[in-house]
Design a protein around this motif. Structure first.
Motif, PDB file in Angstrom:
ATOM      1  N   TYR A  49       0.867  -1.194   0.000  1.00  0.00           N
ATOM      2  CA  TYR A  49       0.000   0.000   0.000  1.00  0.00           C
ATOM      3  C   TYR A  49       0.900   1.240   0.000  1.00  0.00           C
ATOM      4  N   ASP A  50       1.887   1.259   0.897  1.00  0.00           N
ATOM      5  CA  ASP A  50       2.772   2.419   0.976  1.00  0.00           C
ATOM      6  C   ASP A  50       3.584   2.614  -0.308  1.00  0.00           C
ATOM      7  N   ALA A  51       4.025   1.507  -0.910  1.00  0.00           N
ATOM      8  CA  ALA A  51       4.790   1.624  -2.161  1.00  0.00           C
ATOM      9  C   ALA A  51       3.935   2.294  -3.234  1.00  0.00           C
ATOM     10  N   VAL A  52       2.643   2.008  -3.217  1.00  0.00           N
ATOM     11  CA  VAL A  52       1.736   2.591  -4.217  1.00  0.00           C
ATOM     12  C   VAL A  52       1.400   4.042  -3.880  1.00  0.00           C
ATOM     13  N   VAL A  53       0.888   4.291  -2.660  1.00  0.00           N
ATOM     14  CA  VAL A  53       0.345   5.630  -2.377  1.00  0.00           C
ATOM     15  C   VAL A  53       1.425   6.701  -2.228  1.00  0.00           C
ATOM     16  N   ALA A  54       2.670   6.285  -1.962  1.00  0.00           N
ATOM     17  CA  ALA A  54       3.749   7.283  -1.859  1.00  0.00           C
ATOM     18  C   ALA A  54       4.112   7.845  -3.235  1.00  0.00           C
ATOM     19  N   ALA A  55       3.634   7.178  -4.286  1.00  0.00           N
ATOM     20  CA  ALA A  55       4.046   7.564  -5.645  1.00  0.00           C
ATOM     21  C   ALA A  55       3.549   8.951  -6.044  1.00  0.00           C
ATOM     22  N   GLY A  56       2.385   9.356  -5.542  1.00  0.00           N
ATOM     23  CA  GLY A  56       1.818  10.657  -5.941  1.00  0.00           C
ATOM     24  C   GLY A  56       2.759  11.807  -5.634  1.00  0.00           C
ATOM     25  N   GLU A  57       3.383  11.772  -4.476  1.00  0.00           N
ATOM     26  CA  GLU A  57       4.281  12.854  -4.062  1.00  0.00           C
ATOM     27  C   GLU A  57       5.584  12.824  -4.864  1.00  0.00           C
ATOM     28  N   GLN A  58       5.998  11.642  -5.291  1.00  0.00           N
ATOM     29  CA  GLN A  58       7.220  11.543  -6.110  1.00  0.00           C
ATOM     30  C   GLN A  58       7.026  12.320  -7.414  1.00  0.00           C
ATOM     31  N   ILE A  59       5.834  12.176  -7.997  1.00  0.00           N
ATOM     32  CA  ILE A  59       5.547  12.866  -9.262  1.00  0.00           C
ATOM     33  C   ILE A  59       5.600  14.384  -9.083  1.00  0.00           C
ATOM     34  N   THR A  60       4.886  14.897  -8.065  1.00  0.00           N
ATOM     35  CA  THR A  60       4.861  16.362  -7.914  1.00  0.00           C
ATOM     36  C   THR A  60       6.232  16.922  -7.530  1.00  0.00           C
ATOM     37  N   ALA A  61       7.014  16.154  -6.764  1.00  0.00           N
ATOM     38  CA  ALA A  61       8.344  16.665  -6.388  1.00  0.00           C
ATOM     39  C   ALA A  61       9.194  16.861  -7.647  1.00  0.00           C
ATOM     40  N   GLY A  62       9.164  15.879  -8.533  1.00  0.00           N
ATOM     41  CA  GLY A  62       9.944  16.000  -9.771  1.00  0.00           C
ATOM     42  C   GLY A  62       9.432  17.132 -10.645  1.00  0.00           C
ATOM     43  N   LEU A  63       8.108  17.223 -10.787  1.00  0.00           N
ATOM     44  CA  LEU A  63       7.535  18.278 -11.640  1.00  0.00           C
ATOM     45  C   LEU A  63       7.848  19.668 -11.091  1.00  0.00           C
ATOM     46  N   MET A  64       7.774  19.791  -9.772  1.00  0.00           N
ATOM     47  CA  MET A  64       8.059  21.104  -9.158  1.00  0.00           C
ATOM     48  C   MET A  64       9.523  21.487  -9.374  1.00  0.00           C
ATOM     49  N   ALA A  65      10.414  20.530  -9.258  1.00  0.00           N
ATOM     50  CA  ALA A  65      11.835  20.834  -9.471  1.00  0.00           C
ATOM     51  C   ALA A  65      12.056  21.299 -10.918  1.00  0.00           C
ATOM     52  N   ILE A  66      11.399  20.632 -11.870  1.00  0.00           N
ATOM     53  CA  ILE A  66      11.521  21.047 -13.279  1.00  0.00           C
ATOM     54  C   ILE A  66      10.959  22.459 -13.464  1.00  0.00           C
ATOM     55  N   ALA A  67       9.783  22.710 -12.872  1.00  0.00           N
ATOM     56  CA  ALA A  67       9.156  24.034 -13.016  1.00  0.00           C
ATOM     57  C   ALA A  67      10.070  25.124 -12.463  1.00  0.00           C
TER      58      ALA A  67
END
Ligand code: ASP
Ligand code: MG
Length: 421
Positions: A66-84
Motif C-alpha cells: 500500500y505504501d509503495a503505491v500511495v507514496a508515488a503521488g508525491e514523487q511525481i509532484t516533487a519531480g515536476l516542481m523541481a523542473i518548473a
C-alpha cells in the motif's frame, strides 16, 4: 537570510499551471534571499485514486505494498516542481523520503517520524539550491517506503522545519487560513488572523481538516512557527502562535477585535463517529479497565466516555464513542472478552457526529457549557455524550443535526461575521 519551509497541498499543485504558479512564488522568495525547502503533496485526487487501486487489487492487501503505491503521488509532484523551478532559472532538485534520510518506524500506512538526516540538505541549501521534498513518505525501520497517514505531508513539513531550524513553516492549502468554522458549512465563518497552537490542536483533533493533528502537535513540541495560507491569492493567512505570544500581543489583538473578545475561537465537527452502549454492566472495580484495556490492545481509539447510574442496583451503563470505521471490530473485541465482563445488552449507533467548541479563554470564563447546551436544547437537539478538556467542550449528537448545531453555536458564541464583512 531566512530558511523557510513551504508546503503546498494537493489543490496548489493540482495542474501543470498551478505547479508553474507555485514555482513562481517560490522563485520570488528565493530572489528575496530566502533558503527555501518546498514540501509537496500529490496532485489533488491522486492519493484517493491510488488508495482505491490498492483496495481493488486486494481488500486485505499488504500494508507495505500500500505504501509503495500511495507514496508515488508525491514523487511525481516533487519531480515536476523541481523542473518548473529550473524552468524559471532557479536551481532545484527533488528529494524522496529515502534519499533524504527521513527515518520512520515501520508502522506502514501511519508511520511516525523518528529522525531526519539534515547534512545533505544543509549543504545544498547553503549552495543556494531549492530542495523539493516529497511529503507524506519516509524510509521505514524495515528499509521500505512508509507513509505518514492521510494528510501526512503537513507533518513532513513541520518535521523538516524543526530538523532544519527553519524560521517558519508555511502551509499553503485550499482555504486561505483557519476559520471560526468550516466556511463551506457556515457562510458567516470568519478567518482568524491568529490562533493558538493549543486551540488548533483541539480543532484538528475535533475534525477540522485544515491541518493534520500530528503536525500541530509536532509544531508545539518543537516550537515551529506555523502559518496557514493559500497559494491562490496573495492575502495574509492565519498565524499559529503560543498562548504566551497571544497575551504579549493582547493590545494588538484587542484593537483588531478578532480574538480577545471571543470565548470560543472555533467550532469543529467530525462525521467519522460511532457510539457503543453497554447496558447494565457490572458496577465493580476493574470493569472499565477490562473493557477499555481490550479496545486499546486492539489499537481502537476510544474518544468520549460516559458512565451513568442504571436502575438496577450494582449495575451501570457505559457509553463511548469510537471511529466509525472501527465499530465492527470494536464489537468483536468486546465479544471476545467473554466472561471478563457481564452486561445485559449492547447498543450501537453509527449515525452520530461530534461537535466541539474550542477557546483558550474558557479557562478563565465560566458559562461556555451552559450556552452550548442551551443553544442545542433550543433547537431540540439531543446530546448523547459529552466530554471536556480545559479549552474544549465536545458533544455527540445525531448526524442529521450537524449543520444546524454548528451554525446555531456559531451564532450563539458571537462568531458570525457582520453582513458584508
Ligand atoms: N497526498 C496525501 C493525502 O492525500 C498526503 C497529503 O496530501 O498530505 O493524504
Ligand atoms: Mg492536507
Amino acid at each position: 537570510m531566512a530558511r523557510i519551509v513551504k508546503k503546498f497541498g494537493g489543490t496548489s499543485v493540482a495542474t501543470m499551471e498551478r505547479i508553474a504558479h507555485v514555482a513562481g512564488r517560490v522563485k520570488a522568495s528565493v530572489d528575496a534571499g530566502d533558503e527555501v525547502v518546498v514540501v509537496v503533496s500529490a496532485m489533488a485526487g491522486t492519493t484517493n485514486q491510488l488508495v482505491a487501486w490498492t483496495r481493488e487489487a486486494g481488500a486485505l492487501h499488504d500494508a507495505r505494498e500500500y505504501d509503495a503505491v500511495v507514496a508515488a503521488g508525491e514523487q511525481i509532484t516533487a519531480g515536476l516542481m523541481a523542473i518548473a523551478l529550473q524552468n524559471l532559472g532557479v536551481e532545484a532538485r527533488s528529494w524522496l523520503g529515502w534519499q533524504l534520510g527521513l527515518h520512520t518506524d515501520d508502522v506502514h500506512g501511519s508511520a511516525r517520524i523518528l529522525a531526519i538526516d539534515t547534512d545533505k540538505l544543509d549543504a545544498r541549501l547553503a549552495q543556494g539550491q531549492v530542495a523539493v521534498v516529497a511529503g507524506f513518505q519516509g524510509l521505514g525501520a524495515d528499509a521500505r517506503i512508509t507513509t505518514l497517514g492521510r494528510g501526512g505531508s503537513d507533518t513532513s513539513a513541520v518535521a523538516l522545519a524543526a530538523a532544519l531550524g527553519a524560521v517558519r513553516c508555511d502551509i499553503f492549502t485550499d482555504v486561505d487560513g483557519v476559520y471560526t468554522a468550516d466556511p463551506r458549512m457556515v457562510p458567516h465563518a470568519r478567518k482568524l488572523s491568529q490562533i493558538t497552537l493549543e486551540e488548533m490542536l483541539e480543532l484538528a483533533s475535533g475534525g477540522a481538516k485544515v491541518l493534520q493533528t500530528r503536525a500541530v502537535a509536532m509544531a508545539m513540541r518543537y516550537g515551529v512557527k506555523l502559518q496557514v495560507l493559500t497559494s491562490f491569492e496573495d492575502v495574509p493567512g492565519t498565524m499559529l502562535i503560543e498562548e504566551k505570544g497571544l497575551i504579549e500581543e493582547k493590545g494588538v489583538i484587542e484593537e483588531k477585535g478578532d480574538m480577545e473578545q471571543n470565548v470560543i475561537n472555533g467550532i469543529a465537527y467530525s462525521d467519522d463517529e460511532a457510539k457503543i452502549t453497554l447496558v447494565a454492566i457490572d458496577d465493580a472495580p476493574g470493569v472499565a479497565a477490562t473493557l477499555f484495556g481490550a479496545l486499546a490492545d486492539a489499537h481502537i481509539n476510544v474518544d468520549m466516555i460516559v458512565q451513568t447510574a442504571a436502575s438496577a442496583p450494582g449495575k451501570t451503563d457505559i457509553t463511548f464513542s469510537l471511529p466509525r470505521s472501527d465499530l465492527a471490530r470494536g464489537l468483536e473485541v468486546i465479544g471476545a472478552i467473554g466472561d471478563g465482563i457481564t452486561y445485559q445488552e449492547i447498543l450501537t449507533a453509527a449515525d452520530v457526529c461530534k461537535i466541539s467548541v474550542v477557546g483558550v479563554a474558557m479557562r478563565s470564563q465560566p458559562g461556555v457549557a451552559k450556552l452550548m447546551f442551551e443553544t442545542l436544547a433550543e433547537k431540540g437537539i439531543n446530546i448523547e455524550v459529552i466530554s471536556t478538556s480545559e479549552i474544549k467542550i465536545s458533544v455527540l449528537i445525531g448526524t442529521a443535526y450537524k449543520e444546524l448545531a454548528v451554525r446555531s453555536l456559531h451564532t450563539a458564541f458571537g462568531l458570525d461575521a457582520e453582513c458584508g464583512d
